[in-house]
Write a protein that holds these residues in place. Sequence first.
Motif, short mmCIF file in Angstrom:
data_model
loop_
_atom_site.label_atom_id
_atom_site.label_comp_id
_atom_site.label_asym_id
_atom_site.label_seq_id
_atom_site.Cartn_x
_atom_site.Cartn_y
_atom_site.Cartn_z
N ARG A 2 0.85 -1.19 0.00
CA ARG A 2 0.00 0.00 0.00
C ARG A 2 0.89 1.24 0.00
NH1 ARG A 2 -1.30 -2.61 4.47
NH2 ARG A 2 -0.80 -0.75 5.66
N SER A 3 0.60 2.17 -0.91
CA SER A 3 1.38 3.40 -1.00
C SER A 3 0.45 4.60 -1.02
CB SER A 3 2.21 3.43 -2.29
OG SER A 3 3.08 2.34 -2.35
N ARG A 4 1.00 5.72 -0.58
CA ARG A 4 0.30 7.00 -0.70
C ARG A 4 1.27 8.00 -1.29
NH1 ARG A 4 -2.82 9.88 4.25
NH2 ARG A 4 -4.38 8.34 3.68
N VAL A 5 0.82 8.74 -2.30
CA VAL A 5 1.60 9.82 -2.91
C VAL A 5 0.91 11.13 -2.52
CG1 VAL A 5 2.44 10.86 -5.05
CG2 VAL A 5 2.28 8.36 -4.85
N VAL A 6 1.65 12.02 -1.88
CA VAL A 6 1.14 13.33 -1.49
C VAL A 6 2.00 14.37 -2.20
CG1 VAL A 6 0.76 14.95 0.42
CG2 VAL A 6 0.39 12.48 0.77
N TYR A 7 1.33 15.31 -2.88
CA TYR A 7 2.08 16.29 -3.67
C TYR A 7 1.44 17.65 -3.60
CZ TYR A 7 -1.61 16.18 -7.12
OH TYR A 7 -2.83 16.32 -7.73
N GLU A 8 2.25 18.65 -3.93
CA GLU A 8 1.74 20.00 -4.18
C GLU A 8 2.18 20.38 -5.58
OE1 GLU A 8 3.73 23.90 -2.61
OE2 GLU A 8 4.41 22.29 -1.28
N SER A 9 1.32 21.10 -6.30
CA SER A 9 1.63 21.46 -7.68
C SER A 9 1.06 22.83 -7.98
CB SER A 9 1.04 20.41 -8.63
OG SER A 9 1.45 20.64 -9.95
N ALA A 71 1.21 31.92 -7.92
CA ALA A 71 -0.19 32.13 -8.31
C ALA A 71 -0.34 33.30 -9.28
CB ALA A 71 -1.05 32.37 -7.06
N GLU A 72 0.61 34.23 -9.25
CA GLU A 72 0.58 35.37 -10.18
C GLU A 72 0.86 34.95 -11.62
OE1 GLU A 72 -0.12 38.61 -9.36
OE2 GLU A 72 -0.60 37.84 -7.36
N HIS A 73 1.40 33.73 -11.82
CA HIS A 73 1.80 33.27 -13.15
C HIS A 73 0.85 32.24 -13.75
CE1 HIS A 73 5.63 35.38 -12.90
NE2 HIS A 73 5.65 35.01 -11.65
N THR A 74 -0.33 32.08 -13.15
CA THR A 74 -1.27 31.10 -13.68
C THR A 74 -2.71 31.52 -13.39
OG1 THR A 74 -1.91 28.76 -13.68
CG2 THR A 74 -1.21 29.68 -11.57
N ASP A 75 -3.62 31.02 -14.20
CA ASP A 75 -5.04 31.24 -13.95
C ASP A 75 -5.63 30.11 -13.12
OD1 ASP A 75 -4.97 33.54 -15.49
OD2 ASP A 75 -5.52 32.49 -17.33
N LYS A 76 -4.83 29.05 -12.89
CA LYS A 76 -5.28 27.90 -12.11
C LYS A 76 -5.44 28.28 -10.64
CE LYS A 76 -3.01 24.53 -15.04
NZ LYS A 76 -1.99 23.49 -15.11
N SER A 77 -6.33 27.59 -9.97
CA SER A 77 -6.49 27.78 -8.54
C SER A 77 -5.35 27.08 -7.81
CB SER A 77 -7.83 27.19 -8.10
OG SER A 77 -7.95 27.25 -6.70
N ILE A 78 -4.63 27.81 -6.99
CA ILE A 78 -3.49 27.26 -6.27
C ILE A 78 -3.76 27.36 -4.78
CG2 ILE A 78 -1.05 27.61 -5.70
CD1 ILE A 78 -0.58 28.53 -8.52
N ALA A 79 -3.57 26.24 -4.08
CA ALA A 79 -3.69 26.25 -2.62
C ALA A 79 -2.44 26.92 -2.07
CB ALA A 79 -3.82 24.83 -2.10
N VAL A 80 -2.59 28.09 -1.50
CA VAL A 80 -1.42 28.82 -1.02
C VAL A 80 -1.22 28.69 0.49
CG1 VAL A 80 -1.42 30.48 -2.93
CG2 VAL A 80 -2.66 31.01 -0.83
N GLU A 81 -2.23 28.24 1.21
CA GLU A 81 -2.15 28.19 2.66
C GLU A 81 -1.29 27.03 3.16
OE1 GLU A 81 -3.15 30.57 4.67
OE2 GLU A 81 -3.80 31.63 2.88
N ILE A 82 -1.28 25.92 2.44
CA ILE A 82 -0.52 24.76 2.90
C ILE A 82 0.27 24.16 1.74
CG2 ILE A 82 -2.43 23.15 2.57
CD1 ILE A 82 -1.25 21.71 5.14
N GLY A 83 1.49 23.80 2.04
CA GLY A 83 2.35 23.10 1.09
C GLY A 83 2.98 21.92 1.81
#
Length: 175
Positions: A2-9, A71-83
């Motif tokens: 069993r594996s879990r992959v956790v990422y921020e992008s 976030a200034e370089h994309t129109d995508k929604s970026i989670a900024v509070e947690i990384g």
Amino acid sequence: MRSRVVYESMFGNTAAVAEAIAAGLRTQGTVEVLTVAEAANTPAPTVDLLVVGGPTHAFGLSRKRTRLDAAEHTDKSIAVEIGIREWLDAALPVTTGRRAAAFCTKVAKPPWLPGSAAHGAGKRLRRLGYELADDPADFLVDGMTGPLADGELARAQAWAERLAYTEHDRLAHRH
């Protein structure tokens, strides 16, 4: 296994690498893939292998300020509070024998550019009590917003297949 992959992008490149890693890990078991925001609201993993990754910002793991800048370089929604940094810093220590791996995306050029979010994540994982299953892995992007450099998704999947085989074999011999 069993594996879990956790990422921020931020721009989708690290997410694509996380999915390629998950595909490689699936050769030896089941895999759960979570964004760091999802992982923050999910109980601690009871998995055989935790794989953690994010983009390299300012020579290391992202911070709220660097996520706001991204976030200034994309129109995508970026989670900024947690990384990945904050998530690992808030995690509880694990019992001995738990295994993890770390990866990141980083700009390919100039090649001498120092820093790696994977190395920072690896250090934090070790401090939590994880044993690293492999050296932290850097996957390259062409420019801040990408795309991924040629061959990096295949390299990420191959890295994960090797991890999966090694960990599956280790678990089989442990029992």
